[in-house]
Design an enzyme around this catalytic site. Structure first.
Site: not given
Ligand SMILES: Cc1cc2nc3c(=O)[nH]c(=O)nc-3n(C[C@H](O)[C@H](O)[C@H](O)COP(=O)(O)O)c2cc1C
Length: 346
Positions: A129, A155, A222, A246
């Site tokens: 970020y 992101t 992303k 996300h």
């Molecule tokens: C607990 C958690 C933490 C996440 N942390 C980040 C992060 O630090 N950076 C980011 O770009 N996306 C983050 N995401 C989003 C994921 O990269 C992803 O886009 C998303 O979880 C995809 O959906 P799904 O969980 O249904 O597979 C996070 C998602 C979760 C569930």
């Protein structure tokens, strides 16, 4: 035969074994959770038109992502709190992804030094970020490049963190109970209190170019949900567009990624790669995403649920998904990933 039931039970296993605030944080969506709730069924509502009279003796699931061939199109999306889910955290994830020959995207909030992740030999990309003062991101990105990251994932859907409600009034919220030592170890000390460390609210096309110049790596953006934005991202020089909401954790009421993927693919054509995440929970979901135009498919929550059992849990989950992907391609008459493209829209 694949063990689909074991994979389908991972979320319930995680619910039973993680502390309530931790499970809730992983599972929840922003606000009313509308977007998160629609994500899984969106893939399953897609209708596939299989081919017959195709030789599917050998099925090749491999893809080339940013110049490197991977045996599987399935990667692990960036996520925080991996060391809270299991003490081996990102290292368990990295070793399991290396065994599957996929790609691991490491969150900038990771709790393990990038150098240790890189030393596992996994193919990995760093997620970031950007802060309001862009110069503050430089040390973390340099660490990632030095540790062997081979792409930067910007992101772009998080100018602020979307509001999430506690599961019940008065319940613990994860940030009040998690050990801060399990997070953000790749930032310089004092980063969070430095002026300008808030997330940038003025991200623009020039940031893609800045990141590429700073790191010398391909840039992936992303959080794209619109074809017009996808075209702008590619015009700005991105090597790939990552369709994502996300996991429904930012703006609620957005479309599902399954719904927008075909239009994004059409807007990008072959000028860049297109990746997708959101609600992918099994190998048939993976094939559906490939059919709708994805070059690679990323998993967010599913690997976190599997990580409850450490590296063996993630390894088994990824092996199951690979077996399910192969089985689904075989049943659909698709010998290679590009053969999946005409399975939809007849
Ligand atoms: C607990 C958690 C933490 C996440 N942390 C980040 C992060 O630090 N950076 C980011 O770009 N996306 C983050 N995401 C989003 C994921 O990269 C992803 O886009 C998303 O979880 C995809 O959906 P799904 O969980 O249904 O597979 C996070 C998602 C979760 C569930």
């Amino acid at each position: 035969m694949t063990d689909a039931r074991w994979v389908a039970g991972l979320e319930e296993q995680a619910r039973a074994r993680l502390s309530p605030p931790l499970f809730e944080y992983v599972a929840q969506g922003a606000r009313d959770g509308r977007t998160a709730a629609r994500a899984v069924s969106a893939w399953r509502d897609v209708v596939l038109h299989p081919h017959v009279l195709c030789d599917v003796t050998e099925v090749d699931t491999s893809v080339e992502l940013l110049g490197r061939r991977h045996r599987t199109p399935v990667g692990v999306a960036p996520s925080t709190l991996q060391r809270a889910v299991h003490p081996d955290g990102e290292l368990a994830m990295a070793r399991a992804v290396a065994a599957s020959d996929g790609v691991l995207v490491v969150s900038s909030n990771a709790g393990t030094p990038f150098a240790e992740i890189g030393a596992t030999g996994v193919a990995w990309w760093v997620q970031c970020y950007l802060p309001a003062d862009r110069s503050l991101a430089v040390p973390l990105l340099r660490r990632a490049v030095d540790a062997g990251a081979s792409a930067v994932v910007l992101t772009a859907d998080t100018p602020v963190v979307g509001t999430k409600y506690p599961g019940s009034p008065g319940a613990d919220v994860i940030w009040d109970v998690v050990d801060p030592a399990l997070l953000r170890v790749n930032f310089d000390p004092g980063y969070d209190t430095a002026p300008g460390s808030d997330k940038a609210r003025d991200l623009g096309a020039r940031d893609v170019d800045r990141l590429a110049t700073l790191t010398g790596l391909p840039v992936v953006v992303k959080g794209v949900l619109r074809p017009d934005d996808a075209a702008r991202v590619v015009d700005a020089g991105a090597a790939a567009v990552w369709v994502s909401n996300h996991g429904g954790r930012q703006l609620d009421r957005t479309p599902t990624t399954a719904a927008v993927l075909p239009a994004v693919r059409a807007a990008v054509a072959d000028r860049a790669q297109v990746y997708v995440d959101g609600g992918v929970r099994d190998g048939l979901d993976v094939v559906t995403a490939l059919a709708l135009g994805a070059d690679a498919v990323f998993l967010g929550r599913l690997p976190l649920y599997a990580l409850v059992d450490g590296e063996p849990g993630v390894r088994r989950m990824l092996a199951e998904l690979e077996a399910q992907t192969t089985e689904s391609m075989r049943l659909a008459g698709a010998r290679r990933v590009r053969d999946t493209r005409d399975l939809v829209g007849l």
